[in-house]
Scaffold this active site. Structure first.
Site, PDB file in Angstrom:
ATOM      1  N   GLU A  29      -6.047  -8.769  16.949  1.00  0.00           N
ATOM      2  CA  GLU A  29      -6.595  -7.794  15.994  1.00  0.00           C
ATOM      3  C   GLU A  29      -5.402  -6.968  15.535  1.00  0.00           C
ATOM      4  O   GLU A  29      -4.862  -6.184  16.312  1.00  0.00           O
ATOM      5  CB  GLU A  29      -7.647  -6.899  16.666  1.00  0.00           C
ATOM      6  N   CYS A  74      -6.388   1.349  12.052  1.00  0.00           N
ATOM      7  CA  CYS A  74      -6.102   0.063  11.412  1.00  0.00           C
ATOM      8  C   CYS A  74      -6.935  -0.059  10.142  1.00  0.00           C
ATOM      9  O   CYS A  74      -6.571  -0.757   9.213  1.00  0.00           O
ATOM     10  CB  CYS A  74      -6.396  -1.082  12.369  1.00  0.00           C
TER      11      CYS A  74
HETATM   12  P1  NDP Z   1       2.045  -1.909  18.895  1.00  0.00           P
HETATM   13  O1  NDP Z   1       2.027  -3.281  18.346  1.00  0.00           O
HETATM   14  O2  NDP Z   1       3.329  -1.161  18.856  1.00  0.00           O
HETATM   15  O3  NDP Z   1       1.604  -1.905  20.439  1.00  0.00           O
HETATM   16  C1  NDP Z   1       0.387  -2.436  20.842  1.00  0.00           C
HETATM   17  C2  NDP Z   1       0.455  -2.764  22.315  1.00  0.00           C
HETATM   18  O4  NDP Z   1       1.381  -3.838  22.522  1.00  0.00           O
HETATM   19  C3  NDP Z   1       0.958  -1.616  23.192  1.00  0.00           C
HETATM   20  O5  NDP Z   1       0.255  -1.621  24.411  1.00  0.00           O
HETATM   21  C4  NDP Z   1       2.415  -1.976  23.397  1.00  0.00           C
HETATM   22  O6  NDP Z   1       2.984  -1.385  24.530  1.00  0.00           O
HETATM   23  C5  NDP Z   1       2.311  -3.479  23.539  1.00  0.00           C
HETATM   24  N1  NDP Z   1       3.545  -4.232  23.327  1.00  0.00           N
HETATM   25  C6  NDP Z   1       4.605  -3.893  22.559  1.00  0.00           C
HETATM   26  N2  NDP Z   1       5.540  -4.871  22.613  1.00  0.00           N
HETATM   27  C7  NDP Z   1       5.046  -5.848  23.409  1.00  0.00           C
HETATM   28  C8  NDP Z   1       5.521  -7.113  23.836  1.00  0.00           C
HETATM   29  N3  NDP Z   1       6.705  -7.590  23.449  1.00  0.00           N
HETATM   30  N4  NDP Z   1       4.738  -7.858  24.650  1.00  0.00           N
HETATM   31  C9  NDP Z   1       3.535  -7.416  25.040  1.00  0.00           C
HETATM   32  N5  NDP Z   1       3.037  -6.223  24.677  1.00  0.00           N
HETATM   33  C10 NDP Z   1       3.767  -5.448  23.857  1.00  0.00           C
HETATM   34  O7  NDP Z   1       0.872  -1.106  18.155  1.00  0.00           O
HETATM   35  P2  NDP Z   1       0.504   0.428  18.227  1.00  0.00           P
HETATM   36  O8  NDP Z   1       0.122   0.823  19.616  1.00  0.00           O
HETATM   37  O9  NDP Z   1       1.541   1.225  17.519  1.00  0.00           O
HETATM   38  O10 NDP Z   1      -0.856   0.429  17.364  1.00  0.00           O
HETATM   39  C11 NDP Z   1      -0.872   0.480  15.990  1.00  0.00           C
HETATM   40  C12 NDP Z   1      -1.105  -0.880  15.378  1.00  0.00           C
HETATM   41  O11 NDP Z   1      -2.303  -1.451  15.882  1.00  0.00           O
HETATM   42  C13 NDP Z   1      -1.308  -0.799  13.871  1.00  0.00           C
HETATM   43  O12 NDP Z   1      -0.622  -1.853  13.248  1.00  0.00           O
HETATM   44  C14 NDP Z   1      -2.813  -0.964  13.719  1.00  0.00           C
HETATM   45  O13 NDP Z   1      -3.203  -1.416  12.452  1.00  0.00           O
HETATM   46  C15 NDP Z   1      -3.122  -1.925  14.813  1.00  0.00           C
HETATM   47  N6  NDP Z   1      -4.530  -1.869  15.182  1.00  0.00           N
HETATM   48  C16 NDP Z   1      -5.374  -2.900  14.847  1.00  0.00           C
HETATM   49  C17 NDP Z   1      -6.729  -2.824  15.097  1.00  0.00           C
HETATM   50  C18 NDP Z   1      -7.670  -3.922  14.748  1.00  0.00           C
HETATM   51  O14 NDP Z   1      -8.789  -3.938  15.277  1.00  0.00           O
HETATM   52  N7  NDP Z   1      -7.301  -4.852  13.886  1.00  0.00           N
HETATM   53  C19 NDP Z   1      -7.300  -1.636  15.717  1.00  0.00           C
HETATM   54  C20 NDP Z   1      -6.328  -0.624  16.070  1.00  0.00           C
HETATM   55  C21 NDP Z   1      -4.999  -0.753  15.808  1.00  0.00           C
HETATM   56  P3  NDP Z   1       3.888  -0.044  24.388  1.00  0.00           P
HETATM   57  O15 NDP Z   1       2.987   1.020  23.900  1.00  0.00           O
HETATM   58  O16 NDP Z   1       4.347   0.172  25.768  1.00  0.00           O
HETATM   59  O17 NDP Z   1       4.978  -0.363  23.426  1.00  0.00           O
END
Ligand code: NDP
Length: 527
Positions: free
Chosen positions: A289, A323
């Site tokens: 997502e 999002c």
């Molecule tokens: P990120 O992609 O930065 O992070 C999401 C999660 O992935 C966090 O827990 C992060 O950990 C983890 N992560 C980061 N790098 C890695 C890796 N290499 N391997 C595994 N896990 C990893 O997103 P945000 O938290 O900034 O959220 C915002 C984004 O989420 C926006 O693009 C938004 O549109 C999307 N989103 C989509 C939704 C949907 O339903 N389509 C709903 C809500 C949000 P850490 O925090 O430790 O970096």
């Protein structure tokens, strides 16, 4: 959540009963007296600590340490996956009715604890109180929806046709069975719903799970993990680890011990995980997502007050960090000035500040990266377009220790400017006039994403909009939010194109089967 005859959803949250405010304020007070506490990870039912910790600071007052969390390592990832593996045989063999009972108990506990979890979330995300309580209520509803789906479908056991054999009785049964160990990685903006929703679906279908929340928001997901534990879900079925995505997250998502993943987050990180996952020994399921660049189209037949209200709520709710945020607005040129006037007036009324306060509509953005992004985008937009309102960070007085940004509306931005297509994830929306609906639709669809979209106009136009828009969640004539506010069971949530991988929406009737694989059981006996 329901108090007396009020049911909280993102559509009803604008007029909550008084008691809800009183409960929330009590919860904030209680949590305020335990700032800075240390929280463990939960692996195999045990509380685990790691050598290094990280601080969870409030984005609206960065001097406030909300809690200290474990900086989990690759070894913790391995242990959590091993615990989930060990718990899988018993959990998957537990009758689904029993799993449903335990998960309904979890949902009830989440409801009971809604004010504490909501207050923690408001503080760590910077969500206003109603959005935070909505997120918690949504979590319980997503879990309940998964339970209801399991029941409605009788555990997904389906009697198939009998082979036309003479002298034999050949019975066929289709059954859906869990994959095994499921990894759930969630983003900062809906830390409970986007952890608990996938968790509920994975668990009720018989998978065991490892949860990794975002580093900016580990507190409310920790409370969620406690609710699973306190409801009596056996040790090892739900494992909770905290730490950086780049190390802990990476160790989890690249492990061959993972049988399936639900990742909610940014396009770039999600696609990275998707590609890496594909390099495994065999094909494994992955539910992604991802981001959005969600348009609202306003026709000349629109009710302009409804359109303006819906656009402002969706553009600036949670500071543009949903999002589903309405980040693009396309308006018929004949009503452009009228709509602009209304949208600007409503935007200027928004109250910014400490998100736990009752009157506050907008808190801060999540961290210094987002704050700096806002500044750079605002500068670019100032040079290439016209800022109608906002465009500034707020730094004085109560704003001096937080990441506060003013809600920003931009017009006159050339159609080929890259910020029309890039997800900014800060409180900025761009607005442009259009001549024909066809032109509006072309622009609306001309992005890599396809998550949500909104429309304001006549019923006939709305039908045309639904037929032609490329998005997974679509709304017409909705003042409660042009592009935001989906609720499980009402508006299942998921995206097309670069916004999602499965083509099936969470909190809807096609969701649960994504967490299971089919087995056909053919038994032949002689007549
Ligand atoms: P990120 O992609 O930065 O992070 C999401 C999660 O992935 C966090 O827990 C992060 O950990 C983890 N992560 C980061 N790098 C890695 C890796 N290499 N391997 C595994 N896990 C990893 O997103 P945000 O938290 O900034 O959220 C915002 C984004 O989420 C926006 O693009 C938004 O549109 C999307 N989103 C989509 C939704 C949907 O339903 N389509 C709903 C809500 C949000 P850490 O925090 O430790 O970096």
């Amino acid at each position: 959540m329901a108090t007396s005859d009020f049911k909280l959803t993102y559509a009803t949250m604008f007029n909550p009963p008084e008691e809800l405010h009183a409960h929330f304020e009590d919860a904030v007070k209680r949590l305020r007296s335990q700032m800075g506490k240390e929280y463990p990870m939960i692996i195999g039912g045990e509380e685990r600590k790691s050598a290094e910790k990280f601080e969870n600071r409030a984005p609206w007052d960065t001097e406030l340490v909300l809690g200290r969390f474990q900086k989990g390592t690759a070894e913790d990832a391995e242990n959590a996956l091993a615990a989930a593996r060990k718990a899988f045989p018993a959990w998957s063999k537990t009758p689904w009715q029993e799993r449903v009972n335990l998960l309904r108990k979890t949902a009830d506990l989440i409801d009971e604890r809604i004010y504490a979890i909501g207050a923690a979330m408001s503080m760590e995300v910077g969500k206003n109180r109603m959005e935070a309580l909505g997120d918690v209520a949504e979590t319980a509803e997503l879990i309940r929806y998964a339970c209801d789906s399991m029941e409605r479908n009788d555990g997904y056991v389906v009697e198939m046709g009998r082979d036309p054999l003479s002298g034999f009785n050949s019975r066929n049964v289709s059954i859906l069975r869990p994959y095994g160990v499921w990894l759930i990685i969630s983003p900062f903006n809906f830390p409970c719903a986007l952890t608990g929703g996938p968790a509920g679906a994975a668990l009720v279908t018989g998978n065991t799970i490892v949860i990794k929340p975002a580093t900016d928001t580990p507190w409310s997901p920790f409370m969620l993990a406690e609710a699973f534990r306190d409801a009596g879900i056996p040790d090892g079925v739900v494992n909770f680890v905290t730490g950086p995505g780049s190390t802990l997250g990476q160790a989890l998502s690249s492990s061959p011990e993972v049988d399936g993943v639900t990742f909610t987050g940014s396009f770039d990180v999600g696609m990275g995980i998707y590609r890496e996952f594909a390099a495994g020994k065999h094909v494994r399921p992955i539910i992604l997502e991802l981001g959005g660049k969600n348009p609202a189209i306003v026709s000349r037949h629109a009710n302009l007050d409804d359109a303006a209200t819906g656009v402002v709520r969706s553009a600036f709710g949670l500071q543009g960090q949903k999002c589903s945020a309405c980040s693009r607005v396309l308006v018929d040129e004949t009503i452009y000035d009228d709509l602009l006037e209304r949208v600007v007036a409503l935007t200027q009324k928004l109250v910014i500040g400490d998100p736990t306060q009752r009157i506050v509509n907008m808190g801060p953005v999540i961290n210094s990266n987002s704050y700096n992004d806002f500044r750079h985008f605002a500068e670019d937009l100032r040079q290439n377009g016209t800022i109608l309102t906002g465009g500034k960070t707020l730094t004085e007085g109560e704003y001096s220790h937080g990441y506060f940004c003013s809600p920003t509306l931009v017009t006159d931005l050339p159609a080929d400017h890259p910020l029309w297509k890039r997800e900014m994830f800060v409180p900025i929306s761009t607005i442009a006039p259009f001549r024909t609906m066809k032109e509006a639709m072309r622009r609306a669809n001309d992005v890599a994403y396809g998550l949500t979209a909104g429309f304001y106009g006549s019923p006939e136009e709305a039908e045309w909009f639904f037929e032609n828009i490329e998005a997974g969640v679509t709304y017409a004539n909705r003042p409660q939010g042009a592009t935001t506010g989906a609720w499980p069971g009402f508006q299942p949530f998921g995206g097309w194109k670069g916004s999602g991988a499965s083509g099936k929406n969470a909190g809807g009737h096609y969701y649960l089967p994504l967490y299971m694989r089919e087995q056909i059981r053919n038994v032949v006996s002689r007549d």
